[in-house]
Design an enzyme around this catalytic site. Structure first.
Site, PDB file in Angstrom:
ATOM      1  N   THR A   1      43.493 -54.138 117.339  1.00 24.88           N
ATOM      2  CA  THR A   1      44.866 -53.665 117.145  1.00 24.88           C
ATOM      3  C   THR A   1      44.864 -52.298 116.467  1.00 24.88           C
ATOM      4  O   THR A   1      45.648 -51.411 116.821  1.00 24.88           O
ATOM      5  CB  THR A   1      45.667 -54.672 116.301  1.00 24.88           C
TER       6      THR A   1
ATOM      7  N   ASP B   1      47.133 -53.927 126.223  1.00 23.17           N
ATOM      8  CA  ASP B   1      46.522 -54.869 125.290  1.00 23.17           C
ATOM      9  C   ASP B   1      46.278 -56.196 126.004  1.00 23.17           C
ATOM     10  O   ASP B   1      46.979 -56.539 126.961  1.00 23.17           O
ATOM     11  CB  ASP B   1      47.447 -55.070 124.095  1.00 23.17           C
ATOM     12  N   GLU B   2      45.287 -56.958 125.544  1.00 24.65           N
ATOM     13  CA  GLU B   2      44.973 -58.298 126.079  1.00 24.65           C
ATOM     14  C   GLU B   2      44.788 -58.263 127.599  1.00 24.65           C
ATOM     15  O   GLU B   2      45.331 -59.094 128.333  1.00 24.65           O
ATOM     16  CB  GLU B   2      46.073 -59.301 125.698  1.00 24.65           C
TER      17      GLU B   2
ATOM     18  N   GLN C   1      37.501 -64.223 125.673  1.00 22.67           N
ATOM     19  CA  GLN C   1      38.694 -64.919 125.177  1.00 22.67           C
ATOM     20  C   GLN C   1      39.744 -65.104 126.270  1.00 22.67           C
ATOM     21  O   GLN C   1      40.922 -65.286 125.977  1.00 22.67           O
ATOM     22  CB  GLN C   1      39.300 -64.161 123.990  1.00 22.67           C
TER      23      GLN C   1
ATOM     24  N   ARG D   1      38.028 -68.271 115.072  1.00 20.69           N
ATOM     25  CA  ARG D   1      39.245 -68.225 114.239  1.00 20.69           C
ATOM     26  C   ARG D   1      38.893 -68.327 112.756  1.00 20.69           C
ATOM     27  O   ARG D   1      39.726 -68.023 111.900  1.00 20.69           O
ATOM     28  CB  ARG D   1      40.182 -69.398 114.571  1.00 20.69           C
TER      29      ARG D   1
END
Length: 766
Positions: A59, A245-246, A276, A623
């Protein structure tokens, strides 16, 4: 190996001018970036893929890159397109960019795919048969239109429900397919080959209403770009820089949209992590990120591998696990933290109840040591797993919250059956009685309810009591009087049985005799199988309660906990919901074959599905900041029966130098010792064994004793219409013939894909 990156050479002089002596002034926002991050920010020209591993600061890279392009005067804000997957991410990015450049960012095209697409579509709506003030339908309105289309085509909506058609059309739109672009196999996916025609009729109906659904926002702009080269050229020229993004979560339509827009300047920067990509089930195509260098010749790839979140032991385990995937670009997370932290602990337990107790004890110990509950998470593969933890935490007084979903007892089907139980327990409970008086549908409409409410207010009695009065009059139509009388008679019968019947038996009886179980069996909706599974779990949940009163009191306490879960509380959520989050301590329960990796997913998707399941495990591990506890049970009490389970194959893929096994001795014999030695996990027992372990039949008579089945049974499998020899069609595998039927699982010989076992809700008779 590429040459070392030189930041001073890569950064252009900014408006403030060069530094004394002719050297380039490095902007202050580069301070604190590591070498790979700085490289990703400074390379402004040409296609760039930033492979950003978990916890590597992607980010920060995105926002700094945006600020750098603006501050360097390479483009005006109106010439930049930045795409995120959520509105929240877009707001945060706008605020951070403004802070970096010291000014508000006006004119920037920053938002989700849909929000950016709708801006374009409003300007050019007439070119796709719409007016600029078109409406965007929500899901409920979308379903109403589809029901109209199905009825107009004289198709039985009960057999071919609108929700199933909506799922199919959404899938086609995710692929960028208009009705005229479907091949025969695609069009045959609904109502015995009429899916394509219904799709066309639905789209025509939307144009008549001057409306779109969310899938249309991208689909219509794709149509606009491919049919009007002048419009496409306008936006290609406008967007000098595109940031995404992503990127690993993009579907085919989003990929095509981006590729068209990037053809002019080719300054496309995509940030994502192929490891991911976990949303294939909702249309995401991991191949988009894997093919980036082929799709955009000359593309550069920058890998962000330095992790700022997790300990070396966690990163080592995650990296070794994901390395078993073949479909990946490859990277290895690392940290310069000298302290390796705690090893991942893998624990075998006897059953699910012991698993919940063990996790509860660990959390209590962490709490006593000063750890905040907010920094603790339990990540489950399937939402039904939360029930045992909810019950345990309520018993021992640990506050918890359900993140990104409903608590077990808040789900619609559970609340419906609890409403039945509340009326059995206390017939004057108007809220409960009104909830289920016409669930499933019995023909008791608003007029009947109004008459009951009017009499109840006049006589100051409950709805249930005045129903008996109305039954003795001619106020109601004969049909309504009959069904209402049958419902009251059922409640009286169930109430009499409640005092002398085991609670699971009572609930199973209500499910069968009320028609509620059959309602979900006959529903051909995507969520119906999950609702049936939750009903099975409800029967298992009630085994430990001696009375109906005790169970309803327990449910009330659970719901009260949900209402007050705003303070310091343990986080309960699914692995899919956990992406993008981080916690000090992560518990990963239920790592068993069939549950994780999920057997139904493997049956449908084969190797690709297994790799996505492994990516899901990788997401779960990464995580955690400080510690990870994995658990698996030798036995699971599944829907009122005890079943044996095998450890997940993913456990064997965790390296012993980073993970320690703490299984109970003798629980698995050689299997556990093999896992401790790093040997391969025992293969999954296969679909038929999983079907027996996670069975579909629920006891409905007799008593529970020592885990034995109850004497009677109620079938909670979705209603089947398939038989041996029937010809069927599958969206992915094509045409085939049914070889065998086992509950809701079909053994099918497909003409092109060979023999496969699939779930019946994924195929249609032809």
């Amino acid at each position: 190996m590429s040459d070392p990156f030189d930041l001073a050479q890569a950064v252009e002089p900014v408006s403030a001018g060069a530094a004394p002596g002719g050297t380039v002034a490095v902007p202050p926002y580069f301070a604190g970036l590591n070498e790979a991050q700085a490289e990703a920010v400074a390379i402004t020209e040409g296609p760039l893929l930033v492979l950003a591993g978990a916890g590597t600061g992607k980010t920060r890279v995105l926002t700094t890159r945006l600020a750098h392009i603006l501050r360097s005067r390479l483009a005006w804000p109106s010439q930049m397109l930045a795409v995120t997957f959520t509105n929240k991410a877009a707001r945060e990015m706008r605020e951070r960019v403004g802070a970096l450049i010291g000014a508000a960012v006006e004119g920037l095209w920053l938002g989700t795919f849909h929000s950016n697409a709708v801006r374009i579509l409003r300007r050019h709506a007439d070119l796709v048969g719409l007016k600029s003030d078109f409406s965007i339908l929500d899901v409920d309105d979308q379903l109403r239109v589809m029901k109209q289309v199905i009825e107009d085509a004289n198709i039985d909506e009960k057999r071919w429900p609108a929700r199933a058609l909506a799922t199919l059309i959404d899938r086609w739109k995710d692929k960028g397919l208009r009705p005229d672009m479907l091949d025969r196999d695609e069009a045959a996916g609904f109502a015995q080959g009429r899916g394509g025609a219904l799709y066309a009729a639905y789209q025509e109906r939307l144009r008549t209403l001057n409306a779109t659904d969310f899938g249309d926002l991208l689909l219509h702009t794709l149509t606009l770009f491919t049919s009007r080269t002048d419009v496409l050229a306008e936006y290609q020229e406008r967007f000098r820089y595109i940031l995404v993004d992503e990127y690993q979560d993009t579907n085919v339509a989003q990929y095509l949209w981006l590729r068209l827009l990037a053809q002019r300047h080719r300054n496309l920067c995509c940030v994502g992590d192929d490891d991911q990509s976990i949303y294939g089930w909702r249309g995401a195509e991991v191949g988009n990120i894997l093919r980036f260098e082929q799709d955009f010749p000359g593309a550069r790839v920058v890998r962000l591998e330095r992790n700022y979140r997790s300990t070396p032991h966690i990163l080592g385990s995650a990296s070794k696990l994901i390395a078993h995937n073949q479909g990946r670009l490859g990277k290895t997370l690392w940290t310069d933290d000298a302290d390796p932290g705690e090893k991942i602990v893998i624990r075998g337990v006897w059953d699910g109840d012991e698993e919940a107790r063990l996790v509860g004890e660990d959390i209590e110990a962490l709490q006593r040591a000063g750890h905040r509950l907010n920094a603790i998470a339990i990540l489950v593969r399937a939402s039904f797993q939360t029930r045992e933890f909810e019950d345990r935490f309520l018993t021992i007084g640990i506050p918890y919250r359900i993140v990104g979903g409903l608590g077990f007892y808040a789900r619609r089907e559970i609340r419906d059956i609890i409403a039945y139980l509340r009326v059995i327990h206390q017939p004057d409970d108007d809220l409960a009685f009104e909830r289920i008086i016409n669930v499933p549908k019995r023909g008791i409409g608003e007029a009947t309810l109004q008459a009951m409410h009017q009499l109840a207010r006049h006589e100051r009695r409950s709805l249930y009591r005045v129903a008996g009065t109305l039954l003795a009059t001619d106020e109601l139509r004969p049909q309504v009087r009959r069904v209402l009388g049958e419902l009251q008679a059922s409640f009286e019968r169930w109430r009499a049985a409640a005092a002398q019947t085991a609670l699971p038996v009572l609930i199973a009886t209500v499910l069968a005799e009320s028609g509620y179980a059959e309602m979900w069996q006959l529903a051909r909706t995507v969520d119906a199988p999950g609702r049936l599974e939750n009903l099975k779990e409800l029967l298992s949940a009630t085994e430990t309660f001696e009375t109906l009163t005790a169970f309803l009191d327990h449910v009330s306490l659970v719901m009260d906990n949900d209402a007050q879960a705003g303070g310091d509380a343990v986080n309960l959520l699914t692995l899919h919901s956990a992406k993008g989050l981080e916690f000090d301590t992560v518990f990963l329960p239920g790592w068993e074959e069939g549950l994780f990796p999920n057997q139904r997913t493997l049956d449908e998707g084969g190797l690709a599905a297994l790799e996505e399941e492994r990516r899901l495990a990788y997401v779960g591990l990464t995580r955690a900041r400080q510690r990870v506890r994995i658990s698996y049970a030798a036995n699971r009490r599944v829907y009122a029966t005890w079943q044996a389970a095998l450890p997940s194959r993913f456990i064997a893929e965790l390296p012993p130098e980073h993970a320690e096994h703490a299984a109970e001795h003798g629980m698995y014999g050689r299997t556990v010792r093999g896992l401790e030695d790093g040997a391969a996990a025992t293969p999954s027992p296969g679909p038929s064994s999983f079907g027996r372990r996670f069975g579909n039949r629920i006891a409905s008579g007799g008593a529970v004793a020592g885990g034995e089945r109850l004497s009677g049974e109620i079938d909670l499998t979705p209603a089947g219409e398939f038989r041996t020899g029937m010809r069927v069609f599958h969206q992915k595998f094509g045409y085939g013939a049914v070889l065998a039927v086992e509950g809701n699982r079909l053994d099918i010989a497909f003409e092109k894909a060979g023999r496969k076992k699939v779930v019946d809700s994924f195929v249609a008779p032809v």
